[in-house]
Design a protein around this motif. Sequence first.
Motif, mmCIF file in Angstrom:
data_model
loop_
_atom_site.group_PDB
_atom_site.id
_atom_site.type_symbol
_atom_site.label_atom_id
_atom_site.label_comp_id
_atom_site.label_asym_id
_atom_site.label_seq_id
_atom_site.Cartn_x
_atom_site.Cartn_y
_atom_site.Cartn_z
ATOM 1 N N TRP B 193 0.825 -1.212 0.000
ATOM 2 C CA TRP B 193 0.000 0.000 0.000
ATOM 3 C C TRP B 193 0.857 1.259 0.000
ATOM 4 O O TRP B 193 0.519 2.249 -0.653
ATOM 5 C CB TRP B 193 -0.933 0.007 1.215
ATOM 6 N N PHE B 194 1.974 1.227 0.752
ATOM 7 C CA PHE B 194 2.798 2.437 0.873
ATOM 8 C C PHE B 194 4.179 2.271 0.239
ATOM 9 O O PHE B 194 4.900 3.248 0.078
ATOM 10 C CB PHE B 194 2.981 2.807 2.353
ATOM 11 N N ASN B 219 -0.870 -11.092 7.348
ATOM 12 C CA ASN B 219 -1.473 -9.947 8.054
ATOM 13 C C ASN B 219 -0.741 -9.681 9.361
ATOM 14 O O ASN B 219 -0.715 -10.541 10.254
ATOM 15 C CB ASN B 219 -2.948 -10.225 8.348
ATOM 16 N N SER B 225 -0.198 -0.790 7.080
ATOM 17 C CA SER B 225 -1.274 -1.323 6.226
ATOM 18 C C SER B 225 -1.758 -2.701 6.658
ATOM 19 O O SER B 225 -2.789 -3.168 6.186
ATOM 20 C CB SER B 225 -0.863 -1.387 4.742
ATOM 21 N N GLY B 226 -1.033 -3.363 7.545
ATOM 22 C CA GLY B 226 -1.446 -4.692 7.991
ATOM 23 C C GLY B 226 -1.160 -5.807 7.002
ATOM 24 O O GLY B 226 -1.326 -6.978 7.323
ATOM 25 N N LEU B 227 -0.732 -5.453 5.784
ATOM 26 C CA LEU B 227 -0.475 -6.476 4.757
ATOM 27 C C LEU B 227 1.021 -6.490 4.461
ATOM 28 O O LEU B 227 1.543 -5.559 3.852
ATOM 29 C CB LEU B 227 -1.256 -6.170 3.476
ATOM 30 N N ALA B 262 -1.581 -21.014 -0.070
ATOM 31 C CA ALA B 262 -2.531 -19.899 -0.116
ATOM 32 C C ALA B 262 -1.837 -18.564 0.135
ATOM 33 O O ALA B 262 -2.235 -17.535 -0.424
ATOM 34 C CB ALA B 262 -3.650 -20.118 0.901
ATOM 35 N N VAL B 265 -0.824 -16.686 -2.934
ATOM 36 C CA VAL B 265 -1.857 -16.145 -3.824
ATOM 37 C C VAL B 265 -2.129 -14.702 -3.396
ATOM 38 O O VAL B 265 -2.659 -14.455 -2.320
ATOM 39 C CB VAL B 265 -3.146 -16.980 -3.755
ATOM 40 N N LEU B 266 -1.755 -13.765 -4.245
ATOM 41 C CA LEU B 266 -1.762 -12.355 -3.862
ATOM 42 C C LEU B 266 -2.977 -11.624 -4.422
ATOM 43 O O LEU B 266 -3.518 -11.999 -5.460
ATOM 44 C CB LEU B 266 -0.489 -11.690 -4.392
ATOM 45 N N PRO B 267 -3.398 -10.548 -3.731
ATOM 46 C CA PRO B 267 -4.417 -9.679 -4.317
ATOM 47 C C PRO B 267 -3.959 -9.176 -5.688
ATOM 48 O O PRO B 267 -2.757 -9.022 -5.931
ATOM 49 C CB PRO B 267 -4.497 -8.522 -3.317
ATOM 50 N N LYS B 268 -4.941 -8.901 -6.549
ATOM 51 C CA LYS B 268 -4.629 -8.499 -7.927
ATOM 52 C C LYS B 268 -3.650 -7.326 -7.992
ATOM 53 O O LYS B 268 -2.709 -7.331 -8.787
ATOM 54 C CB LYS B 268 -5.933 -8.139 -8.644
ATOM 55 N N PHE B 269 -3.846 -6.308 -7.163
ATOM 56 C CA PHE B 269 -2.980 -5.119 -7.275
ATOM 57 C C PHE B 269 -1.556 -5.437 -6.835
ATOM 58 O O PHE B 269 -0.624 -4.740 -7.235
ATOM 59 C CB PHE B 269 -3.558 -3.920 -6.504
ATOM 60 N N GLU B 271 -0.223 -8.687 -7.269
ATOM 61 C CA GLU B 271 0.196 -9.489 -8.440
ATOM 62 C C GLU B 271 0.711 -8.575 -9.547
ATOM 63 O O GLU B 271 1.742 -8.836 -10.169
ATOM 64 C CB GLU B 271 -1.015 -10.236 -9.022
#
Lengths: 275, 275
Positions: B193-194, B219, B225-227, B262, B265-269, B271
């Motif tokens: 995110w940052f 997480n 951002s927690g991610l 699992a 497997v990343l979120p689209k943004f 990836e």
Amino acid sequence: MDLWYTEKQTDSFGITAKVKETYVREQTDFQDLSMIETEEWGTMLTLDGMVMTTVRDEFVYHEMVAHPALVTHPNPEFVLVVGGGDGGVIREIMKHPKVKKAVLVDIDGKVIEYSKKYLPTIAGELDNPRVEVIVNDGYMHIHDHKNTYDVIMVDSTEPVGPAVELFSKGFYQGIHEALKEDGIFVAQTDNPWFKADLIQTVNRDVKEIFPIVRVYSANIPTYPSGLWTFTMGSKKYDPLQVEESAIPEFPTKYYTPRLHKAAFVLPKFVEDLIK
Amino acid sequence: MDLWYTEKQTDSFGITAKVKETYVREQTDFQDLSMIETEEWGTMLTLDGMVMTTVRDEFVYHEMVAHPALVTHPNPEFVLVVGGGDGGVIREIMKHPKVKKAVLVDIDGKVIEYSKKYLPTIAGELDNPRVEVIVNDGYMHIHDHKNTYDVIMVDSTEPVGPAVELFSKGFYQGIHEALKEDGIFVAQTDNPWFKADLIQTVNRDVKEIFPIVRVYSANIPTYPSGLWTFTMGSKKYDPLQVEESAIPEFPTKYYTPRLHKAAFVLPKFVEDLIK
């Protein structure tokens, strides 16, 4: 002068975001509503001092409420959203051509009104002809519409204020009755770091009503702990039986066919909550 | 009087945590070190104003640095941790009986000293006879140990202060040379995110050096951002080829054999960042 929005997510932990401008600060008939412009997240809607959505990270929550259930149901023609007055879940639902009609029932018309004005990229599909917007109590709507919907999505606030009844077993029973015989529902169920009890209680209640119950998670940076859970109750279809190759194409920023099953694989401490 | 620790994770966003007591606030030879007792997260170690670890959520980071690589390598006998003076990654490594020796190289002996004193549940395994603790520059250690390690883990701070060189292409090249012919390395690579640029740069650099490069996430509520992402570079073994049923049993609170694949497997943004 620097203005910062600070939200205590627990008694002893919170987030803080620099504010450029405050558009709205209003006590509606139901809750304390703010619409503010933040540096980091863009326009932000808060209700009762809790971030509901921001322009920058809203896609995570809205995609992850809508797509797992719509992809699991083979023919989701009639969809209900309880809450969700910002319109983000509706926007995602509209990406599914199988949906003939989506009904949004939010108790607070002010959320809808200000979202249309200040969050147009989120609320833009509320005027889609396939959408019906109703300002009413979702609990009442559910009980007045038996055997009506293929999919019901509960996009509520936290279980304080007007949303308390939306986390009750009676509400899940009502949802079961409002769904058709092969219906699916999904609800946002908060985070496992600060609200483990809530996740456990909802899981136990929903398991007594629906034969298939699954929990999945997503990262939402402006929500407490960043790890958000969603609980799905289904009468017939299992989201874990969906074939990745059968998932249709639609534009997203978070959800992907690859992520569909992976999102249901939970950290051990969350798995343990819902055993 | 209420005391709160507030961390600006970006110029316009941060977290804030209520403080019960401050045990240490010291400028070491390398960084500004604090050890504080928080209401929400228990004892918290910060370096240069950034949360490094807390007693309550440390298990996520430490498990997710250690286990994916150790489970991917069929015979991880010699393991190096660069940074990680709090000892949390070492504790997780010690859960793997195949590991004959784990070497920890942290540049700042004060981190080790205060972690042993104030974070005993995290640092407890630093005295394990299978562990060697060295206070030295990890960059130098890497360049002095060619063809030595089966697995190298980079548990660094953000790329500011003493950790800047730990995000350089020269460092990854050094790691490649310090690994045996079938070695694996993993590094924490911040949040999408940052710090999207950082993830992209590291990914591009590592791809030029290692034939197999994979990114996974977890997480971590007290990190921005927690991610959080982790980048793995491998000479031979692919973490995605690991059979879930072949993963040994060991006690965890986040990682599970089910989560192994699992997590990749990343979120689209995300990836899209590393395409």
